[in-house]
Scaffold this motif. Structure first.
Motif, short mmCIF file in Angstrom:
data_model
loop_
_atom_site.label_atom_id
_atom_site.label_comp_id
_atom_site.label_asym_id
_atom_site.label_seq_id
_atom_site.Cartn_x
_atom_site.Cartn_y
_atom_site.Cartn_z
N GLY A 17 0.80 -1.22 0.00
CA GLY A 17 0.00 0.00 0.00
C GLY A 17 0.83 1.26 0.00
O GLY A 17 0.57 2.20 -0.76
N VAL A 18 1.86 1.29 0.85
CA VAL A 18 2.72 2.47 0.93
C VAL A 18 3.53 2.64 -0.36
O VAL A 18 3.71 3.77 -0.85
CB VAL A 18 3.66 2.38 2.15
CG1 VAL A 18 4.72 3.47 2.12
CG2 VAL A 18 2.85 2.48 3.44
N ARG A 36 -17.71 -3.03 0.59
CA ARG A 36 -18.35 -3.78 -0.49
C ARG A 36 -17.49 -3.84 -1.74
O ARG A 36 -17.84 -4.54 -2.69
CB ARG A 36 -19.70 -3.13 -0.85
CG ARG A 36 -20.68 -3.02 0.31
CD ARG A 36 -22.04 -2.54 -0.21
NE ARG A 36 -22.97 -2.31 0.89
CZ ARG A 36 -23.23 -1.12 1.41
NH1 ARG A 36 -22.61 -0.06 0.93
NH2 ARG A 36 -24.08 -0.98 2.41
N LEU A 37 -16.42 -3.07 -1.78
CA LEU A 37 -15.62 -2.93 -3.00
C LEU A 37 -14.40 -3.84 -2.99
O LEU A 37 -13.84 -4.12 -1.94
CB LEU A 37 -15.17 -1.47 -3.16
CG LEU A 37 -16.29 -0.42 -3.28
CD1 LEU A 37 -15.71 0.98 -3.19
CD2 LEU A 37 -17.05 -0.60 -4.59
N GLU A 38 -13.99 -4.28 -4.17
CA GLU A 38 -12.71 -4.94 -4.35
C GLU A 38 -11.68 -3.82 -4.50
O GLU A 38 -11.57 -3.17 -5.54
CB GLU A 38 -12.76 -5.83 -5.60
CG GLU A 38 -11.41 -6.26 -6.16
CD GLU A 38 -10.46 -6.87 -5.14
OE1 GLU A 38 -9.53 -6.15 -4.70
OE2 GLU A 38 -10.64 -8.04 -4.80
N LEU A 39 -10.94 -3.56 -3.41
CA LEU A 39 -10.11 -2.37 -3.34
C LEU A 39 -9.03 -2.34 -4.40
O LEU A 39 -8.69 -1.26 -4.92
CB LEU A 39 -9.48 -2.26 -1.94
CG LEU A 39 -10.48 -2.14 -0.77
CD1 LEU A 39 -9.74 -1.86 0.53
CD2 LEU A 39 -11.50 -1.05 -1.04
N ARG A 40 -8.48 -3.48 -4.75
CA ARG A 40 -7.42 -3.50 -5.77
C ARG A 40 -7.99 -3.07 -7.12
O ARG A 40 -7.30 -2.39 -7.90
CB ARG A 40 -6.80 -4.89 -5.84
CG ARG A 40 -6.06 -5.29 -4.57
CD ARG A 40 -5.61 -6.73 -4.58
NE ARG A 40 -6.76 -7.64 -4.65
CZ ARG A 40 -6.66 -8.96 -4.67
NH1 ARG A 40 -5.47 -9.53 -4.61
NH2 ARG A 40 -7.75 -9.72 -4.73
N SER A 41 -9.22 -3.44 -7.41
CA SER A 41 -9.86 -3.02 -8.66
C SER A 41 -10.12 -1.51 -8.66
O SER A 41 -9.97 -0.85 -9.69
CB SER A 41 -11.17 -3.77 -8.86
OG SER A 41 -10.96 -5.16 -8.97
N VAL A 42 -10.50 -0.99 -7.50
CA VAL A 42 -10.77 0.45 -7.40
C VAL A 42 -9.48 1.25 -7.64
O VAL A 42 -9.48 2.25 -8.37
CB VAL A 42 -11.36 0.80 -6.02
CG1 VAL A 42 -11.57 2.30 -5.89
CG2 VAL A 42 -12.69 0.08 -5.81
N ALA A 79 2.48 1.43 -14.77
CA ALA A 79 3.41 0.48 -14.15
C ALA A 79 3.00 0.13 -12.73
O ALA A 79 3.39 -0.93 -12.21
CB ALA A 79 4.82 1.05 -14.17
N MET A 80 2.22 1.00 -12.09
CA MET A 80 1.82 0.75 -10.70
C MET A 80 0.64 -0.23 -10.58
O MET A 80 0.38 -0.76 -9.50
CB MET A 80 1.44 2.07 -10.03
CG MET A 80 2.62 2.93 -9.61
SD MET A 80 3.65 2.09 -8.37
CE MET A 80 4.98 1.52 -9.43
N ILE A 81 -0.07 -0.47 -11.68
CA ILE A 81 -1.24 -1.34 -11.62
C ILE A 81 -0.89 -2.76 -11.14
O ILE A 81 -1.55 -3.29 -10.24
CB ILE A 81 -1.96 -1.37 -12.98
CG1 ILE A 81 -2.57 0.00 -13.26
CG2 ILE A 81 -3.04 -2.46 -13.01
CD1 ILE A 81 -3.21 0.14 -14.63
N PRO A 82 0.17 -3.41 -11.68
CA PRO A 82 0.49 -4.76 -11.18
C PRO A 82 0.90 -4.77 -9.71
O PRO A 82 0.64 -5.75 -9.01
CB PRO A 82 1.66 -5.20 -12.07
CG PRO A 82 1.60 -4.33 -13.27
CD PRO A 82 1.04 -3.03 -12.80
N VAL A 83 1.52 -3.67 -9.24
CA VAL A 83 1.99 -3.62 -7.84
C VAL A 83 0.82 -3.75 -6.88
O VAL A 83 0.91 -4.45 -5.86
CB VAL A 83 2.76 -2.29 -7.58
CG1 VAL A 83 3.12 -2.16 -6.10
CG2 VAL A 83 4.00 -2.22 -8.45
N VAL A 84 -0.30 -3.09 -7.18
CA VAL A 84 -1.46 -3.10 -6.29
C VAL A 84 -1.96 -4.52 -6.05
O VAL A 84 -2.41 -4.86 -4.95
CB VAL A 84 -2.59 -2.24 -6.90
CG1 VAL A 84 -3.84 -2.30 -6.04
CG2 VAL A 84 -2.13 -0.80 -7.06
#
Length: 517
Positions: A280-281, A337-343, A496-501
């Motif tokens: 997260g950080v 209720r949300l999938e946080l990684r998708s958000v 590039a940050m999308i896979p990290v999440v």
């Protein structure tokens, strides 16, 4: 201010009017603290002229604040354990208010720098402690909303700083950018102390980790000073900047090694052993590099190339806060209720899309063209900050929130400093590169260039004036191409940050579900 007994029966969370009053008080205190990071930026020329120093020396009013604040942020958890979160927050806010008055009355630049240093020292723990106070006094089912309100305050405040600073400076005088903190700060302290004085957190007295503290101050101090002044001194061609970099690296390496082996560390680095905290950080810090970079070079380009005033540059920047303000409570209420990684992935896609959109603007873009990508970018802000805060705080105990928030806030602030230094440097260097490339085409063998020069000559005036006009046009185009390069670089960083999440591991349930001192 008596310490609360450790074995006291936990009080129920606040509800109704007291909860609303606490939210407003803490939100305004946080807003005030974060606002002061940027409110001074547009007032530097006025401050420098009033105190009889150069604009370059005037930037110390910015650097000194960020320097002290960066040092104090990671100490938030240790301070809260020593004195209690409520007491620490109130004392920090009072110090911030007192130093704001000193800054407003400062008769000289050295006095203003001292005031800003102490103001930054007071502000450092405020943001982390404000989040901890909210989460530990909100009902479990509303913690997502508390997180949303806090994140909205922290993100929107820097955007409105230049607008408010420009308005106060133009219509009153620069000391008012400091005086405005006084009533807000005093009211926030009065409300917070009244509501929470009997809800003090557990106090654990420990010895001061003197070695860790010295290494922290030395390392972060040199690093922050290097980032603030590196661009002006041409970075590592300056022996001074090189020396600061070496001291910062050595100090911080020894600091990490020391803190990981110290029995009572001043900064809890073991938080990074938690997967979700690290992911997260990291995602927030690297995302901030791109997000803050855009917020820095965009108004610079507007003022330098398009001729916007500081106020109009602020107006062109401000639309990003509209959707962020409207969507934050919605995201907060539905966070379970949300999938946080998708958000967060959606947020990075929005940031990347709008950054790419920015990279397409010419040097004659109209105001109504410029505000639309800023408006849409606001959609990504709550989808970025709120879920990532939930992710890195998930699984932590209530007494870890202040430490975790302090460390994360420091990483976010450091990312913003790195972003400012790097993006401005890239913009300038790419501007020089594009100027050189474009200037190569302004010669006697270029029909377009010669037609333009002949057209200027037909209007009368010396040839040198025509060449200076062409040079100004080339510079304008070069800086526009350079800012487009920065926007494209930010686009790549966001993607590039999308896979990290997705390295974060659910569940991300209620942060500090057992909270309530």
């Amino acid at each position: 201010m008596a310490a609360t007994p450790a074995d006291r029966t936990p009080l129920p969370p606040l509800t109704g009017a007291p909860l609303a009053m606490l939210t407003v008080a803490v939100a305004f205190a946080t807003f005030m603290e974060v606002l002061d990071i940027t409110i001074v930026n547009v007032s530097v020329p006025h401050i420098a002229g009033s105190l009889g120093v150069s604009p370059q020396e005037g930037t110390w009013a910015i650097s000194s604040y960020s320097l002290a604040s960066a040092i104090m942020q990671p100490l938030s958890g240790w301070i809260a354990r020593q004195f209690g979160e409520v007491r620490s927050f109130c004392i920090s806010a009072l110090l911030f208010v007192a130093m704001s008055v000193l800054c407003g009355f400062a008769p000289s630049m050295p006095m203003l720098v001292i005031g800003r240093l102490l103001q930054g020292a007071g502000s450092g723990p405020m943001v982390a402690l404000s989040l901890s106070l909210l989460l530990n006094n909100y009902p479990n089912e509303k913690k997502g909303l508390a997180l949303a309100l806090w994140a909205m305050t922290v993100v929107v405040a820097p955007i409105f700083g230049p607008i408010l600073g420009g308005f106060l400076t133009d219509n009153y005088s620069w000391p008012w950018i400091f005086y405005i903190n006084v009533p807000v700060g005093l009211l926030a302290v009065a409300i917070t102390w009244t509501l929470l004085r009997n809800r003090e957190s557990k106090i654990v007295k420990t010895r001061i980790d003197a070695v860790g503290l010295v290494l922290l101050v030395l390392g972060i101090g040199c690093l922050q000073f290097m980032l603030d002044n590196g661009n002006d001194k041409d970075w590592f061609s300056s022996p001074f900047i090189t020396a600061l970099a070496i001291i910062a690296i050595v100090s911080l390496v020894f600091f990490v090694a020391w803190e990981l082996t110290e029995r009572q560390p001043i900064v809890d680095l073991t938080l990074f052993r938690k997967r979700n905290f690290t992911v997260g950080v990291a995602a927030m810090s690297f995302g901030m590099v791109g997000f803050f970079g855009i917020n820095v070079v965009y108004p610079l380009w507007l003022q330098t190339v398009l001729g916007y005033t500081a106020s109009w540059a602020g107006y062109a920047t401000a639309p990003v806060g509209i959707l962020a303000f409207l969507l934050s409570p919605i995201i907060g209420r539905n966070i379970q209720r949300l999938e946080l990684r998708s958000v967060v992935t959606f947020a990075f896609i929005v940031f990347a899309f709008t950054s790419y959109w920015f990279a397409s603007f010419p040097d004659n873009a109209a105001f109504n063209q410029l505000i639309w990508p800023r408006f849409i970018m606001g959609m990504g802000i709550p989808c970025f900050f709120i879920p990532l805060n939930q992710i890195f705080l998930s699984g932590l105990q209530p007494d870890q929130i202040a430490s975790a928030s302090g460390v994360a806030n420091f990483c976010r602030t450091l990312a913003a400093s790195v972003s400012t230094a790097v993006t401005v440097t890239i913009w300038q260097h790419r501007g020089e590169y594009h100027h050189t490339v474009l200037a190569e085409h302004v010669n006697a063998t270029s029909p377009a260039a010669m037609d333009y020069i002949n057209g200027l000559g037909a209007l009368g005036g010396p040839a040198a004036r025509g060449l200076s006009i062409i040079d100004a046009l080339v510079t304008r185009q070069a800086l526009t191409l350079a800012v487009n390069d920065v926007f494209l670089l930010c686009t790549v960083l966001f993607l590039a940050m999308i896979p990290v999440v997705w390295f974060a591991k659910p569940p991300f349930g209620n942060v500090a579900a057992g909270a309530g001192h």
